[in-house]
Design an enzyme around this catalytic site. Structure first.
Site, PDB file in Angstrom:
ATOM      1  N   CYS A   1       0.635  -1.517   0.146  1.00 54.55           N
ATOM      2  CA  CYS A   1       0.048   0.243  -0.058  1.00 54.55           C
ATOM      3  C   CYS A   1       1.272   1.540   0.371  1.00 54.55           C
ATOM      4  O   CYS A   1       0.409   1.966  -0.539  1.00 54.55           O
ATOM      5  CB  CYS A   1      -0.967  -0.137   1.419  1.00 54.55           C
ATOM      6  SG  CYS A   1      -2.164  -1.186   0.900  1.00 54.55           S
TER       7      CYS A   1
ATOM      8  N   ASP B   1      10.949  -6.392  -8.590  1.00 59.97           N
ATOM      9  CA  ASP B   1      11.385  -7.284  -6.868  1.00 59.97           C
ATOM     10  C   ASP B   1      12.580  -6.968  -6.293  1.00 59.97           C
ATOM     11  O   ASP B   1      13.336  -6.808  -7.041  1.00 59.97           O
ATOM     12  CB  ASP B   1      10.469  -8.762  -7.455  1.00 59.97           C
ATOM     13  CG  ASP B   1      10.732  -9.423  -6.342  1.00 59.97           C
ATOM     14  OD1 ASP B   1       9.418 -10.092  -5.804  1.00 59.97           O
ATOM     15  OD2 ASP B   1      11.748  -9.478  -5.125  1.00 59.97           O
TER      16      ASP B   1
ATOM     17  N   GLY C   1       3.713 -19.876  -0.283  1.00 58.92           N
ATOM     18  CA  GLY C   1       4.626 -18.737  -0.483  1.00 58.92           C
ATOM     19  C   GLY C   1       4.991 -18.001  -0.563  1.00 58.92           C
ATOM     20  O   GLY C   1       5.719 -16.531  -0.486  1.00 58.92           O
TER      21      GLY C   1
ATOM     22  N   HIS D   1      -0.941  -9.715  -5.246  1.00 54.06           N
ATOM     23  CA  HIS D   1       0.102  -9.544  -6.008  1.00 54.06           C
ATOM     24  C   HIS D   1       0.561 -10.277  -6.784  1.00 54.06           C
ATOM     25  O   HIS D   1       0.712 -11.836  -6.640  1.00 54.06           O
ATOM     26  CB  HIS D   1       1.462  -8.808  -5.476  1.00 54.06           C
ATOM     27  CG  HIS D   1       2.438  -9.869  -4.762  1.00 54.06           C
ATOM     28  ND1 HIS D   1       1.640 -10.082  -3.239  1.00 54.06           N
ATOM     29  CD2 HIS D   1       3.229 -10.925  -4.414  1.00 54.06           C
ATOM     30  CE1 HIS D   1       2.014 -10.505  -2.482  1.00 54.06           C
ATOM     31  NE2 HIS D   1       3.152 -11.604  -3.344  1.00 54.06           N
TER      32      HIS D   1
END
Ligand code: AMP
Ligand code: ZN
Length: 113
Positions: free
Chosen positions: A9, A32, A93, A100
């Site tokens: 967020c 990432d 995981g 996402h």
């Protein structure tokens, strides 16, 4: 984890830095921080949902925005083959509980940002 204190967020609101790679009205994408494949981008809805099921069942517009952005970035950055996957639940995981999609590819196209 609710919206309070949710790191994704904060990235969506641009309160903490991330290497942004794309955005539309309802979704945002960033690299990432710990890539597990040569191409590894995260695509998130701007509105907080804990996982992809919550997103899908509550907000079709945000779901479509996430899938469109992920598809556009896949066409831009992946050389034909890619995965777009959503870990859901700790046992699968998931470590960040804001939905996402992981856009990953072993065969990125050209130079990555
Ligand atoms: P998951 O394990 O499916 O919940 O994926 C969470 C992903 O978020 C992992 O691949 C992390 O490397 C990545 N990640 C966590 N914090 C950040 C951050 N601040 N910026 C970019 N990626 C992050
Ligand atoms: Zn969140």
């Amino acid at each position: 984890m609710t919206e309070d204190g949710c790191i994704f967020c904060k990235i969506a609101r641009k309160e903490i830095p991330a290497k942004l790679v794309g955005e539309n009205a309802l979704a945002i994408a960033f690299w990432d921080v710990s890539p597990r494949q040569p191409l590894h981008i995260l695509v998130i809805p701007k509105v907080h949902y804990a996982n992809v099921a919550e997103l899908t069942l509550n907000d079709e517009a945000s779901l479509v925005a996430v899938m469109k952005l992920g598809s556009e970035l896949a066409l831009e950055f992946a050389e034909e083959s890619f995965r777009f996957s959503f870990n859901t639940g700790a046992a699968a995981g998931q470590t960040v509980f804001h939905a996402h999609g992981h856009l990953t590819s072993r065969t990125p196209r050209g130079e990555l940002a």
